[in-house]
Design a protein around this motif. Structure first.
Motif, PDB file in Angstrom:
ATOM      1  N   ARG A   1      27.271  24.042  10.180  1.00  0.00           N
ATOM      2  CA  ARG A   1      28.345  24.915  10.648  1.00  0.00           C
ATOM      3  C   ARG A   1      28.055  25.505  12.024  1.00  0.00           C
ATOM      4  O   ARG A   1      28.955  26.099  12.638  1.00  0.00           O
ATOM      5  CB  ARG A   1      28.544  26.069   9.656  1.00  0.00           C
ATOM      6  CG  ARG A   1      28.675  25.637   8.202  1.00  0.00           C
ATOM      7  CD  ARG A   1      28.582  26.847   7.281  1.00  0.00           C
ATOM      8  NE  ARG A   1      28.394  26.465   5.895  1.00  0.00           N
ATOM      9  CZ  ARG A   1      29.379  26.340   5.006  1.00  0.00           C
ATOM     10  NH1 ARG A   1      30.623  26.581   5.385  1.00  0.00           N
ATOM     11  NH2 ARG A   1      29.125  25.996   3.759  1.00  0.00           N
ATOM     12  N   LEU A   2      26.835  25.383  12.487  1.00  0.00           N
ATOM     13  CA  LEU A   2      26.417  26.042  13.723  1.00  0.00           C
ATOM     14  C   LEU A   2      26.528  25.094  14.914  1.00  0.00           C
ATOM     15  O   LEU A   2      26.343  23.888  14.780  1.00  0.00           O
ATOM     16  CB  LEU A   2      24.973  26.537  13.584  1.00  0.00           C
ATOM     17  CG  LEU A   2      24.652  27.384  12.350  1.00  0.00           C
ATOM     18  CD1 LEU A   2      23.191  27.815  12.371  1.00  0.00           C
ATOM     19  CD2 LEU A   2      25.571  28.595  12.263  1.00  0.00           C
ATOM     20  N   ILE A   3      26.819  25.663  16.066  1.00  0.00           N
ATOM     21  CA  ILE A   3      26.867  24.897  17.313  1.00  0.00           C
ATOM     22  C   ILE A   3      25.946  25.577  18.312  1.00  0.00           C
ATOM     23  O   ILE A   3      26.147  26.744  18.655  1.00  0.00           O
ATOM     24  CB  ILE A   3      28.301  24.824  17.881  1.00  0.00           C
ATOM     25  CG1 ILE A   3      29.238  24.132  16.892  1.00  0.00           C
ATOM     26  CG2 ILE A   3      28.305  24.073  19.220  1.00  0.00           C
ATOM     27  CD1 ILE A   3      30.673  24.043  17.379  1.00  0.00           C
ATOM     28  N   PRO A   4      24.911  24.866  18.782  1.00  0.00           N
ATOM     29  CA  PRO A   4      23.991  25.483  19.740  1.00  0.00           C
ATOM     30  C   PRO A   4      24.582  25.490  21.150  1.00  0.00           C
ATOM     31  O   PRO A   4      25.542  24.768  21.451  1.00  0.00           O
ATOM     32  CB  PRO A   4      22.762  24.578  19.663  1.00  0.00           C
ATOM     33  CG  PRO A   4      23.327  23.233  19.318  1.00  0.00           C
ATOM     34  CD  PRO A   4      24.508  23.501  18.422  1.00  0.00           C
ATOM     35  N   THR A   5      24.030  26.304  21.986  1.00  0.00           N
ATOM     36  CA  THR A   5      24.416  26.280  23.391  1.00  0.00           C
ATOM     37  C   THR A   5      23.917  24.978  24.021  1.00  0.00           C
ATOM     38  O   THR A   5      23.052  24.292  23.464  1.00  0.00           O
ATOM     39  CB  THR A   5      23.804  27.473  24.132  1.00  0.00           C
ATOM     40  OG1 THR A   5      22.362  27.409  24.020  1.00  0.00           O
ATOM     41  CG2 THR A   5      24.294  28.794  23.539  1.00  0.00           C
TER      42      THR A   5
ATOM     43  N   ALA B   1      20.189  24.802  24.495  1.00  0.00           N
ATOM     44  CA  ALA B   1      19.338  24.786  23.306  1.00  0.00           C
ATOM     45  C   ALA B   1      19.506  23.529  22.463  1.00  0.00           C
ATOM     46  O   ALA B   1      18.603  23.165  21.710  1.00  0.00           O
ATOM     47  CB  ALA B   1      19.628  26.004  22.434  1.00  0.00           C
ATOM     48  N   GLY B   2      20.656  22.846  22.577  1.00  0.00           N
ATOM     49  CA  GLY B   2      20.966  21.779  21.644  1.00  0.00           C
ATOM     50  C   GLY B   2      20.490  20.409  22.007  1.00  0.00           C
ATOM     51  O   GLY B   2      20.386  19.541  21.135  1.00  0.00           O
ATOM     52  N   GLY B   3      20.217  20.140  23.241  1.00  0.00           N
ATOM     53  CA  GLY B   3      19.851  18.791  23.627  1.00  0.00           C
ATOM     54  C   GLY B   3      21.080  17.909  23.788  1.00  0.00           C
ATOM     55  O   GLY B   3      22.200  18.273  23.458  1.00  0.00           O
ATOM     56  N   ALA B   4      20.871  16.713  24.294  1.00  0.00           N
ATOM     57  CA  ALA B   4      21.994  15.834  24.623  1.00  0.00           C
ATOM     58  C   ALA B   4      22.426  14.958  23.453  1.00  0.00           C
ATOM     59  O   ALA B   4      23.542  14.474  23.423  1.00  0.00           O
ATOM     60  CB  ALA B   4      21.620  14.949  25.813  1.00  0.00           C
ATOM     61  N   ARG B   5      21.555  14.746  22.476  1.00  0.00           N
ATOM     62  CA  ARG B   5      21.872  13.835  21.381  1.00  0.00           C
ATOM     63  C   ARG B   5      22.057  14.614  20.086  1.00  0.00           C
ATOM     64  O   ARG B   5      21.539  15.718  19.912  1.00  0.00           O
ATOM     65  CB  ARG B   5      20.752  12.802  21.209  1.00  0.00           C
ATOM     66  CG  ARG B   5      20.620  11.875  22.403  1.00  0.00           C
ATOM     67  CD  ARG B   5      19.384  10.984  22.256  1.00  0.00           C
ATOM     68  NE  ARG B   5      19.432  10.171  21.057  1.00  0.00           N
ATOM     69  CZ  ARG B   5      20.057   8.997  20.962  1.00  0.00           C
ATOM     70  NH1 ARG B   5      20.684   8.511  22.018  1.00  0.00           N
ATOM     71  NH2 ARG B   5      20.047   8.309  19.850  1.00  0.00           N
ATOM     72  N   ALA B   6      22.798  14.024  19.153  1.00  0.00           N
ATOM     73  CA  ALA B   6      23.085  14.688  17.883  1.00  0.00           C
ATOM     74  C   ALA B   6      21.803  14.980  17.111  1.00  0.00           C
ATOM     75  O   ALA B   6      21.669  16.032  16.482  1.00  0.00           O
ATOM     76  CB  ALA B   6      24.027  13.830  17.038  1.00  0.00           C
ATOM     77  N   ARG B   7      20.857  14.043  17.122  1.00  0.00           N
ATOM     78  CA  ARG B   7      19.603  14.263  16.402  1.00  0.00           C
ATOM     79  C   ARG B   7      18.856  15.462  16.989  1.00  0.00           C
ATOM     80  O   ARG B   7      18.303  16.279  16.260  1.00  0.00           O
ATOM     81  CB  ARG B   7      18.734  13.003  16.465  1.00  0.00           C
ATOM     82  CG  ARG B   7      17.443  13.123  15.665  1.00  0.00           C
ATOM     83  CD  ARG B   7      16.684  11.808  15.698  1.00  0.00           C
ATOM     84  NE  ARG B   7      17.442  10.735  15.097  1.00  0.00           N
ATOM     85  CZ  ARG B   7      17.484  10.507  13.785  1.00  0.00           C
ATOM     86  NH1 ARG B   7      16.812  11.289  12.953  1.00  0.00           N
ATOM     87  NH2 ARG B   7      18.179   9.493  13.312  1.00  0.00           N
TER      88      ARG B   7
ATOM     89  N   ALA C   1      20.538  18.663  15.734  1.00  0.00           N
ATOM     90  CA  ALA C   1      20.169  19.014  14.363  1.00  0.00           C
ATOM     91  C   ALA C   1      18.780  19.631  14.312  1.00  0.00           C
ATOM     92  O   ALA C   1      18.550  20.615  13.593  1.00  0.00           O
ATOM     93  CB  ALA C   1      20.242  17.774  13.468  1.00  0.00           C
ATOM     94  N   GLU C   2      17.845  19.059  15.048  1.00  0.00           N
ATOM     95  CA  GLU C   2      16.490  19.603  15.070  1.00  0.00           C
ATOM     96  C   GLU C   2      16.467  20.985  15.708  1.00  0.00           C
ATOM     97  O   GLU C   2      15.746  21.877  15.248  1.00  0.00           O
ATOM     98  CB  GLU C   2      15.566  18.649  15.826  1.00  0.00           C
ATOM     99  CG  GLU C   2      15.357  17.317  15.117  1.00  0.00           C
ATOM    100  CD  GLU C   2      14.562  16.328  15.960  1.00  0.00           C
ATOM    101  OE1 GLU C   2      14.291  16.654  17.146  1.00  0.00           O
ATOM    102  OE2 GLU C   2      14.234  15.249  15.448  1.00  0.00           O
ATOM    103  N   ALA C   3      17.266  21.179  16.762  1.00  0.00           N
ATOM    104  CA  ALA C   3      17.318  22.475  17.422  1.00  0.00           C
ATOM    105  C   ALA C   3      17.873  23.547  16.487  1.00  0.00           C
ATOM    106  O   ALA C   3      17.352  24.662  16.427  1.00  0.00           O
ATOM    107  CB  ALA C   3      18.161  22.385  18.691  1.00  0.00           C
TER     108      ALA C   3
ATOM    109  N   ARG D   1      26.354  29.191  20.048  1.00  0.00           N
ATOM    110  CA  ARG D   1      27.673  29.620  20.498  1.00  0.00           C
ATOM    111  C   ARG D   1      28.688  29.662  19.365  1.00  0.00           C
ATOM    112  O   ARG D   1      29.806  30.139  19.542  1.00  0.00           O
ATOM    113  CB  ARG D   1      28.190  28.727  21.624  1.00  0.00           C
ATOM    114  CG  ARG D   1      28.339  27.248  21.307  1.00  0.00           C
ATOM    115  CD  ARG D   1      28.719  26.494  22.573  1.00  0.00           C
ATOM    116  NE  ARG D   1      28.855  25.058  22.361  1.00  0.00           N
ATOM    117  CZ  ARG D   1      29.995  24.455  22.024  1.00  0.00           C
ATOM    118  NH1 ARG D   1      31.090  25.169  21.873  1.00  0.00           N
ATOM    119  NH2 ARG D   1      30.033  23.154  21.862  1.00  0.00           N
ATOM    120  N   LEU D   2      28.313  29.193  18.182  1.00  0.00           N
ATOM    121  CA  LEU D   2      29.122  29.358  16.977  1.00  0.00           C
ATOM    122  C   LEU D   2      28.185  29.622  15.818  1.00  0.00           C
ATOM    123  O   LEU D   2      27.317  28.809  15.515  1.00  0.00           O
ATOM    124  CB  LEU D   2      29.970  28.115  16.690  1.00  0.00           C
ATOM    125  CG  LEU D   2      30.839  28.190  15.425  1.00  0.00           C
ATOM    126  CD1 LEU D   2      31.903  29.273  15.582  1.00  0.00           C
ATOM    127  CD2 LEU D   2      31.508  26.844  15.119  1.00  0.00           C
TER     128      LEU D   2
END
Length: 335
Positions: free
Chosen positions: A297-301, A304-310, A313-315, A254-255
């Motif tokens: 710099r990217l922000i997943p939807t 796609a991103g999962g609930a945790r920061a780790r 990053a992997e996504a 989304r970014l």
């Protein structure tokens, strides 16, 4: 280890031999402190020579601050460290105007940001207001206080460390702040052999105390100018733009990457190529830097991103790998 000879030619210009000698000396100097992490050491040097800034994110105790301090100790330039805490104020970073009762006027007292290499330790433990004090400095090489602009010294590099967002008492860096960093890397845990070597070497001495500068600020300026002159062909430029555009249209993001990210990707690739002894950038230079330059710099939807920061990053790393696999790689024409 003494300062290296930059090996200029008869006209006083830096030569390829001088570039290699000086950069090898810096890498070796920092590598004496950071065991088993040559990729992290190389990334720090790339940011310095590409006129970018480095964000090191990892758990406490893996050498984030040690890397920043080792780089500062290897260059004969001004180095300052700022410990970011919740009560740190923007004026502590940039400086403040103080009334001088003798001259009956305000005079500017510079803050810790006025140095060639600034170590921003645990940057995400300070409030967003204090973090924003770095925005102008990192982008324009200057600070503005009470309507007056003050230029920062050159070269200028911010090496910031941050703990993962799961850690207690941390603030997420805003998007505008993350976009100022050329690269984000993670140190990771050392392998067993490197950790055992660290135990033996650091039982009685601190390796930082043994580091002496191997390059001056003027030499770094010459290295920066050399890296700027590395050739980037139009197809390589189009390749970098295509990768950035793919992040902006990807359904799982989304970014996407900003134009600043594209510019910094190419700048970093120039340094990467010059460290490999080439005067031109190839597609492999671009793809090697894609994740460290673009990922933060990217922000997943949400899906796609999962609930945790780790997981996020992997996504993002997985998405960038798929993008690199799908974007057409330029092929050199046969002569």
């Amino acid at each position: 280890m003494a300062l290296t000879d930059a090996a200029p030619d008869a006209s006083g210009a830096l030569t390829a031999e001088g570039f290699a000698r000086t950069t090898d000396a810096i890498l070796a100097s920092v590598g004496r402190v950071i065991d088993g992490k040559p990729e992290a050491v190389r990334s720090a040097l790339v940011c310095l020579l590409a006129e970018g800034h480095l964000l090191i994110e990892d758990v406490p105790g893996v050498g984030k601050t040690m890397l920043a301090r080792a780089l500062g100790a290897s260059v004969d330039a001004t180095v300052r460290r700022i410990q970011f805490t919740p009560d740190l104020l923007p004026g502590d970073v940039t400086g403040v105007s103080v009334f001088n009762p003798v001259d009956r006027e305000f005079e500017f007292k510079s803050g810790a940001i006025f140095a060639n290499i600034v170590i921003a330790d645990e940057i995400n433990r300070s409030s967003p207001k204090t973090q924003s004090a770095l925005l102008e400095a990192m982008e324009e090489g200057q600070v503005t206080v009470d309507g007056r602009t003050h230029m920062l010294p050159e070269p200028f590099l911010v090496v910031a460390t941050q703990n993962p967002l799961e850690m207690e008492g941390t603030y997420a860096l805003p998007e505008a702040q993350r976009d100022r960093f050329m690269m984000r890397i993670s140190m990771g845990y050392p392998d067993a052999q490197s950790e055992a070597l660290m135990l033996r070497q650091r039982e009685t001495a601190n390796p930082l105390d043994e580091i002496t500068p191997v390059a001056t600020a003027d030499q770094i300026t010459d290295l920066v100018a050399w890296a700027r002159a590395v050739h980037v062909s139009p197809p390589i430029e189009d390749y970098a733009v295509a990768l950035a555009h793919a992040t902006r249209t990807h359904s799982d993001l989304r970014l996407g990457a900003s134009p600043r990210a594209t510019l910094q990707l190419v700048r970093a690739a120039k340094v990467w190529a010059s460290l490999d002894g080439r005067g031109f950038v190839i597609p492999d230079d671009i793809t090697a830097l894609l994740v460290p330059v673009f990922a933060h710099r990217l922000i997943p939807t949400r899906s796609a991103g999962g609930a945790r920061a780790r997981n996020t990053a992997e996504a993002i790393a997985s998405i960038l790998e798929r993008i690199a696999a799908n974007v057409r790689v330029p092929i050199a024409a046969r002569q």
